[in-house]
Design a protein around this motif. Structure first.
Motif, mmCIF file in Angstrom:
data_model
loop_
_atom_site.group_PDB
_atom_site.id
_atom_site.type_symbol
_atom_site.label_atom_id
_atom_site.label_comp_id
_atom_site.label_asym_id
_atom_site.label_seq_id
_atom_site.Cartn_x
_atom_site.Cartn_y
_atom_site.Cartn_z
ATOM 1 N N ARG A 65 -4.995 13.175 7.876
ATOM 2 C CA ARG A 65 -4.781 14.007 6.681
ATOM 3 C C ARG A 65 -6.113 13.663 5.838
ATOM 4 N NH1 ARG A 65 -4.317 17.894 5.206
ATOM 5 N NH2 ARG A 65 -2.836 17.866 3.623
ATOM 6 N N LEU A 66 -6.522 12.308 5.969
ATOM 7 C CA LEU A 66 -7.678 12.219 5.066
ATOM 8 C C LEU A 66 -8.939 12.598 5.444
ATOM 9 C CD1 LEU A 66 -6.706 8.650 3.502
ATOM 10 C CD2 LEU A 66 -7.018 10.719 2.276
ATOM 11 N N PHE A 116 -8.203 0.292 0.966
ATOM 12 C CA PHE A 116 -7.873 1.287 0.106
ATOM 13 C C PHE A 116 -7.445 0.226 -1.362
ATOM 14 C CE2 PHE A 116 -5.808 4.644 2.905
ATOM 15 C CZ PHE A 116 -6.951 5.112 3.116
ATOM 16 N N ILE A 140 -2.035 9.374 7.797
ATOM 17 C CA ILE A 140 -2.701 9.204 6.646
ATOM 18 C C ILE A 140 -4.044 9.306 7.126
ATOM 19 C CG2 ILE A 140 -3.627 7.305 5.058
ATOM 20 C CD1 ILE A 140 -0.826 6.054 4.969
ATOM 21 N N PHE A 144 7.169 9.839 3.512
ATOM 22 C CA PHE A 144 5.782 10.235 4.173
ATOM 23 C C PHE A 144 6.241 10.433 5.657
ATOM 24 C CE2 PHE A 144 1.600 9.451 6.083
ATOM 25 C CZ PHE A 144 0.678 10.187 5.145
ATOM 26 N N THR A 163 -1.484 -3.995 6.546
ATOM 27 C CA THR A 163 -1.619 -2.709 5.861
ATOM 28 C C THR A 163 -0.228 -1.989 6.032
ATOM 29 O OG1 THR A 163 -4.113 -2.434 6.395
ATOM 30 C CG2 THR A 163 -2.730 -0.435 6.042
ATOM 31 N N SER A 165 1.238 15.017 2.119
ATOM 32 C CA SER A 165 0.100 15.122 0.871
ATOM 33 C C SER A 165 -0.661 13.788 1.125
ATOM 34 C CB SER A 165 0.982 15.236 -0.239
ATOM 35 O OG SER A 165 -0.073 14.975 -1.368
ATOM 36 N N PRO A 166 -2.014 14.041 1.403
ATOM 37 C CA PRO A 166 -2.986 12.970 1.289
ATOM 38 C C PRO A 166 -2.975 12.122 -0.031
ATOM 39 C CG PRO A 166 -4.064 14.924 1.711
ATOM 40 C CD PRO A 166 -2.810 15.461 1.483
ATOM 41 N N THR A 187 1.945 4.551 0.075
ATOM 42 C CA THR A 187 2.913 4.208 1.269
ATOM 43 C C THR A 187 2.499 2.530 1.390
ATOM 44 O OG1 THR A 187 1.228 4.664 3.018
ATOM 45 C CG2 THR A 187 2.669 6.312 2.403
ATOM 46 N N ILE A 188 1.379 2.210 0.814
ATOM 47 C CA ILE A 188 0.858 0.809 0.999
ATOM 48 C C ILE A 188 1.198 -0.079 -0.057
ATOM 49 C CG2 ILE A 188 -1.308 -0.529 1.585
ATOM 50 C CD1 ILE A 188 -2.771 1.855 2.626
ATOM 51 N N ALA A 196 -0.703 9.197 0.151
ATOM 52 C CA ALA A 196 -0.908 8.322 1.130
ATOM 53 C C ALA A 196 -0.971 6.921 0.622
ATOM 54 C CB ALA A 196 -2.113 8.472 1.907
ATOM 55 N N PRO A 197 -1.882 6.561 -0.586
ATOM 56 C CA PRO A 197 -1.989 5.467 -0.955
ATOM 57 C C PRO A 197 -0.636 4.558 -1.509
ATOM 58 C CG PRO A 197 -3.417 6.691 -2.344
ATOM 59 C CD PRO A 197 -2.548 7.590 -1.477
#
Lengths: 414, 362
Positions: free
Chosen positions: A209-210, A400, A206, B103, A109, B116-117, B123-124, B120-121
């Protein structure tokens, strides 16, 4: 051309429940929980009761090359240790001396994201305008994901393919599936595959925050479940072409029967509530394995303990298994291990294989009452199940981006 | 090794400072623009306007490339009918480094409550192909792979693996090259004081790939044929040049092509990892005494992961005579052929990982 059979001949783990295969499996069977208070980050900014599933005690691992990895990501260290443990467990040497085309596939990840964190911390970077001096740049260069597989492959002297698959929490299963296909097609007789993830501030933040993290326990499929816990670690499996394994009298734990890949195509972080990707992936895995739902004895669920994941997984299992699900043992071992990200499905793969080897289905901890909104109930117990045959196990992994992979492991029958 | 499976390239997506589409690539290699940064990553507006402000540049470009392929190959009806029979593949390297850095920096300096959520995506590294799946409703394998300088060919290899197993009917395989101060820092850090070569401009390339047999049956236009892929890691006693020779030799053997039939070798990423004199000597001794080595990085710069696909586009250009051997600044070691039918495209990463593919003129 007849496709080759692929078996598992070795396993290595670096986990919040220890870095010895038997110690890990004993802990899982006994329902031991590896989640404790967060120590690898300052808890100051994380409200409530910050907990984590951290790896500890790896300093006792003594393999050639581990002491040379201080400049690399923690993921490289974990992956190297797990790979070498798996090679030794497979009866191979930790360094392959002869020319070979053995492969290495690692799912992740965060990859080497801890190198970003280390660069920011060590060079006191405070804003995005701060200059990255040559030393900071050199440290940041170790962020490159390819280092994760290429460094490990070099340390083990593997001459075949290697790659990093960053498909988040499904990545370990992606690695198993890819290795399986490559060996089946005769590309190489051996691929060490699995997953590795370091503990990082970014990853913890992450999920914080989610609002996906629990403050207490992970309760997969429970009606009162409150979320997941971030973990770390690595698990690597030696996947080997059957004839190659037989020729060297290797111990065969189990066989890889097939896998299914699919995508929810729904949302970057939320699973499709209808479970469309999960249904596709499980059905494709069954098709590839040429198995019916009646031949599956146990489901190793993704089971994160979040509302959304468990609801969509239950829906998908219901759709795929029908009434067969009512009597189906389903485990969520993240209740013990936390969610070890890219290593999660790899660790679940190890537990699935051990369940076939020992004919014991691991427990799920903290689940007191199955969510009554699920279409039908299934078997979730806090005690290991020892009185049922375990021939075939399906292991689910969701990530994700809706990246999904289900893998089926089966008992090796000659 | 893909057991006699042959892949057909049935459409191309390209994006750069010279614009989009295959011809923009030929313009790029002929004009060598000084501008490195693309101003608009999705000029066609494939992605619409909703929610795109949260997407990073790599994702915007990957989606644009993939939509170009879908549009050029008319895959819309196929997606509606069999969404799970199309796969999305991304050969990545540093696509998420800028997002990951910012981030983490925000989490440290401002506290986790202020990140900011929505970011987040990003970062992957699987963000790009995952977003493309959402935008296009493609439900087949969604596969990001990191192979450093070999990333794009690595993604191609996985796509061919899935095609050869009939897991999918069509693969859209893309790779993007993005620049930022963090990308530059990584490159500087990798070089550790060595002279900096000319950076590649931002660029993205994608192909739709199908089985040659199916493409021929359907009468689809074929832009090039992929005969095989082979990859490996440098063994302890092996040199980088030796690794590439091993991989090329095994590729020729696997595809039953004689070395005499080979018209050239394009080393399109990682040429700084080898000694060109030694490499040329070994190629001529062990593969083909007359084989010329072409270095397109001398034309479009040194990038991270899209180099393999840039080499394939370069090869297709040579096949079609859209690119000539006398291209300004193109470095060729040896005597080039006037026309080309079979080319090996090779890439090697600084970590000692290499991958080669054999491309045949359609």
């Amino acid at each position: 051309m007849k496709k080759k059979r692929v078996v598992i001949t070795g396993m290595g783990v670096v986990s919040p429940l220890g870095s010895d295969l038997q110690e890990f499996w004993t802990a899982i069977k006994n329902g031991q929980i590896g989640i404790q208070g967060l120590t690898k980050l300052s808890t100051e900014h994380y409200k409530g009761n910050p907990i984590a599933a951290e790896v500890k005690g790896t300093e006792t691992l003594a393999f050639e090359g581990l002491d040379q990895l201080s400049e690399y990501s923690q993921a490289v260290y974990y992956a190297t240790a797990a790979t070498k443990l798996s090679l030794v467990d497979a009866g191979l040497t930790e360094n392959i001396e002869e020319d070979n085309n053995y492969g290495l596939i690692i799912g992740t990840t965060s990859g080497n994201q801890d190198m970003v964190e280390r660069t920011i911390n060590n060079f006191e970077i405070e804003s995005r305008d701060d200059e990255l001096n040559p030393n900071a740049a050199e440290m940041l260069a170790h962020f490159r994901p390819i280092e994760l597989s290429a460094k490990v492959a070099s340390l083990c002297n593997f001459g075949g393919t290697n790659m990093v698959i960053p498909t988040a929490c499904a990545a370990g299963n992606y690695a198993f599936g890819t290795a399986y296909s490559m060996i089946q097609q005769g590309r190489t007789p051996v691929i060490v595959a699995g997953g590795a993830d370091p503990f990082t501030r970014s990853c913890y933040t992450i999920f914080y925050r989610l609002g996906a993290m629990t403050q207490t326990n992970i309760q997969p499929f429970d009606e009162n479940r409150t979320g997941m816990v971030v973990g770390e670690g690595a698990a690597m499996l030696v996947l080997e072409e059957l004839d190659h394994a037989l020729a060297r009298n290797a111990n065969i734990y189990a066989e890889v029967k097939g896998y299914g890949l699919a995508c929810d195509a729904y949302h970057p972080t939320t699973p499709d509530p209808d479970g469309s990707g999960a249904i596709l992936a499980m059905n494709k895995a069954l098709d590839m394995s040429q198995l019916s739902v009646e031949e599956i004895d146990y489901i190793s669920a993704h089971g994160t303990g979040t509302k959304a994941n468990d609801a969509h997984e239950a829906k998908a299992m219901n759709k795929v298994f029908g009434t067969q699900l009512q009597n189906m043992p389903v485990s969520g071992i993240k209740s013990m291990l936390g969610h070890c990200m890219g290593a999660a499905s790899a660790l679940e793969g190890v537990a699935s294989v051990m369940s076939i080897q020992d004919q014991i289905i691991p427990p799920t901890m903290n689940t007191a009452s199955l969510d009554p909104t699920f279409s039908q109930a299934f078997v979730v117990t806090s005690k290991a199940i020892e009185d049922r045959p375990v021939e075939n196990v399906i292991s689910n992994a969701f990530a994700f981006g809706g990246n999904i992979c289900s893998v089926i492991f089966g008992k090796y029958n000659n | 090794m893909i057991n006699n499976f042959k892949g057909a390239i049935t459409s191309i997506g390209f994006n750069s400072v010279c614009g989009t589409g295959q011809n923009a690539y030929y313009e790029l290699v002929h004009t060598l623009p000084s501008e490195k940064k693309i101003s608009t990553y999705d000029p066609e507006g494939f992605l619409g306007t909703k929610g795109i402000r949260f997407l990073n540049n790599a994702t915007l470009m990957y989606c644009n490339l993939a939509f170009q392929c879908i549009s050029n190959r008319n895959l819309g009806a196929k997606i509606i009918a069999e969404a799970d029979k199309i796969g999305l593949y991304d050969g990545s390297d540093l696509s998420n480094i800028e997002d990951g850095f910012i981030f983490d920096l925000t989490a440290k300096m401002d506290g986790p409550a202020l990140v900011s959520p929505m970011s987040a995506p990003n970062t992957i590294a699987n963000a790009s192909s995952s977003m493309m799946a959402i935008k296009s409703t493609i439900k087949g394998p969604n596969f990001t792979v990191c192979g450093g300088a070999c990333g794009s060919l690595q993604a191609l290899d996985i796509a061919l693996l899935h095609l050869s197993e009939n897991m999918i009917d069509c693969a859209i395989v893309g790779s993007t090259e993005i620049t930022s101060r963090y990308h530059q820092a990584v490159r500087q850090g990798e070089l550790r004081g060595e002279a900096q070569e000319q950076d590649a401009p931002e660029m993205g390339i994608a192909f739709s790939i199908e089985s040659l047999e199916n493409a021929q049956k359907q009468g689809t236009e074929i832009l090039g044929t992929i005969l095989g892929v082979h990859s490996g890691q440098k063994l302890r006693k092996e040199t980088s040049e030796g690794l590439l020779i091993r991989l090329c030799s095994q590729l020729l053997k696997q595809t039953d092509l004689s070395s005499e039939q080979l018209d050239g070798l394009i080393l399109s990423a990682g040429s700084h990892c080898i000694d060109e004199v030694i490499f040329k000597k070994q190629v001529n001794e062990k593969i083909n005494p007359d084989l010329a080595i072409i270095y397109p990085e001398s034309v479009h710069g040194y990038g991270d992961n899209a180099g393999g696909f840039a080499g394939m586009l370069f090869g297709i250009g040579l096949f079609n005579q859209k690119i000539k051997n006398n291209l300004p600044s193109l470095r060729i070691d040896g005597t080039p052929k006037e026309s080309y039918k079979h080319l090996i495209i090779a890439t090697i990463d600084r970590t000692g990982y290499g991958i080669v593919t054999l491309l045949k003129k359609a």
